[in-house]
Design an enzyme around this catalytic site. Structure first.
Site, PDB file in Angstrom:
ATOM      1  CD  GLU A   9      -6.166  14.906  13.500  1.00 19.80           C
ATOM      2  OE1 GLU A   9      -6.862  14.648  12.493  1.00 19.80           O
ATOM      3  OE2 GLU A   9      -5.078  14.355  13.733  1.00 19.80           O
ATOM      4  CE1 TYR A  10     -11.472  12.958  13.061  1.00 20.43           C
ATOM      5  CE2 TYR A  10     -13.856  13.015  13.239  1.00 20.43           C
ATOM      6  CZ  TYR A  10     -12.720  12.532  12.635  1.00 20.43           C
ATOM      7  OH  TYR A  10     -12.819  11.641  11.603  1.00 20.43           O
ATOM      8  CE  LYS A  70      -3.011   8.334  13.783  1.00 21.47           C
ATOM      9  NZ  LYS A  70      -4.160   8.417  12.909  1.00 21.47           N
ATOM     10  CG  HIS A  90      -3.494  11.208  17.832  1.00 22.03           C
ATOM     11  ND1 HIS A  90      -3.894  11.452  16.529  1.00 22.03           N
ATOM     12  CD2 HIS A  90      -2.366  11.939  18.011  1.00 22.03           C
ATOM     13  CE1 HIS A  90      -3.044  12.277  15.952  1.00 22.03           C
ATOM     14  NE2 HIS A  90      -2.116  12.594  16.832  1.00 22.03           N
ATOM     15  CG  MET A 144       1.145   7.316   6.251  1.00 16.78           C
ATOM     16  SD  MET A 144       1.247   8.908   7.065  1.00 16.78           S
ATOM     17  CE  MET A 144      -0.203   8.822   8.097  1.00 16.78           C
ATOM     18  CG  ASN A 167      -6.212   5.794  10.105  1.00 21.42           C
ATOM     19  OD1 ASN A 167      -5.443   5.962  11.040  1.00 21.42           O
ATOM     20  ND2 ASN A 167      -6.425   6.716   9.181  1.00 21.42           N
ATOM     21  N   GLY A 189       0.831  -1.196   0.000  1.00 17.50           N
ATOM     22  CA  GLY A 189       0.000   0.000   0.000  1.00 17.50           C
ATOM     23  C   GLY A 189       0.863   1.243   0.000  1.00 17.50           C
TER      24      GLY A 189
END
Length: 302
Positions: free
Chosen positions: A181-182, A174, A177, A11, A96, A7
């Protein structure tokens, strides 16, 4: 060569490039083989047309790091990989994913004596130059094997990466996290909207963003990014008011319900993202008609 990445999106591709900068040679696989070949030419890595080719290219015990979308893409890759891998190999989901899926997948792979680790990765498109913040769940033995790669991917060998605990813990951390962040993003967006729309003051929100970057309690990377784009465009007239959500915010809200822990800021910030996606349109129409019904207020018709 024992390490491969499957992938090569924004990222995954940049992680491969960062490893090349650290003189770590790896194998690459991507749905579009042309992408693998282009990055291989750029980095000196080995491009593999299929997952079978990637497994064959790696020396056992192997480490296969997945950077695929959560859900079907990851499930399909694992289904293909499982009969190809050997006992002692290690699969890492570095994209994710929902932490409960990690726990299920770890049990599935353990039946074949294949290890599994989950890595939450933050840093976005800036990770190539600045390094990635990586939080990963794994056995102690798997953590030892992953350490050289964590040291290379992180901002420094000793900062920016953490073995958080057992499988599932990396993506759980994560997930939280991203929920935080939202909330931070929503607070900045609301605050700057209040200032931009305040009549009489003619506030320069670009200058204010730059001001807050220096010594302010709210200084942060998100503020740095905001100051950068506001310096060039404060009106944002060409930007559609649509904000996607990639899953972690939903998982965080579900977790708060399961634990009975109140997370109103994170949950409401997720709801606001839904509102930008047109999912509040019918409710807004209902409100307008109810207001018309009891008060005779005018309704705007399209």
């Amino acid at each position: 060569m024992e390490f491969g990445i499957v992938g090569l999106g924004r990222m995954g591709g940049n992680m491969a490039r960062r490893l090349a900068r650290k003189n770590i040679r790896i194998a690459l696989n991507n749905r579009s083989h042309e992408v693998s070949e282009a990055i291989a030419v750029e980095t000196g890595h080995l491009a593999c047309a299929t997952l079978a080719d990637l497994v064959d290219a790696l020396q056992a015990p192997r480490i296969v790091w997945l950077m695929l979308p959560a859900g079907e893409a990851t499930e399909s890759a694992l289904a293909t990989l499982m009969p190809l891998l050997s006992a002692g190999d290690l699969v890492v989901d570095g994209a994710n994913a929902y932490y409960k899926d990690d726990q299920r997948r770890a049990e599935l792979l353990a039946a074949q004596q294949i290890e599994f680790a989950d890595a939450g990765v933050s840093g976005g498109v800036w990770g190539l130059d600045n390094g990635y913040c990586i939080m990963f769940g794994a056995s102690d033995a798997a953590a030892v094997r992953l350490k050289p790669y964590m040291e290379a991917l992180a901002p420094t060998p000793t900062t920016g990466w953490l073995h958080t605990g057992p499988v599932g813990s990396g993506h759980f951390v994560k997930m939280v996290h991203n929920g935080i962040e939202y909330g931070m993003m929503q607070a900045f967006a609301e605050g700057f909207a209040l200032m931009k729309n305040k009549p009489g003051f003619d506030l320069d929100v670009g200058e204010i963003a730059e001001l807050w970057r220096h010594g302010s309690v709210v200084r942060s990377w998100l503020l740095d990014l905001s100051a950068d784009f506001l310096a060039h465009d404060q009106a944002l007239e060409n930007i559609e008011p649509f904000v996607a959500d990639s899953g972690e915010g939903r998982w965080t809200a579900l977790e708060s319900v399961e634990q009975g822990i109140p997370t109103p800021v994170m949950t409401l910030s997720l709801m606001m993202r839904f509102a930008t996606q047109g999912r509040n349109d019918y409710a807004a129409k209902m409100l307008a008609k109810m207001r018309q019904g009891f008060g005779g207020h005018a309704v705007k018709e399209g």
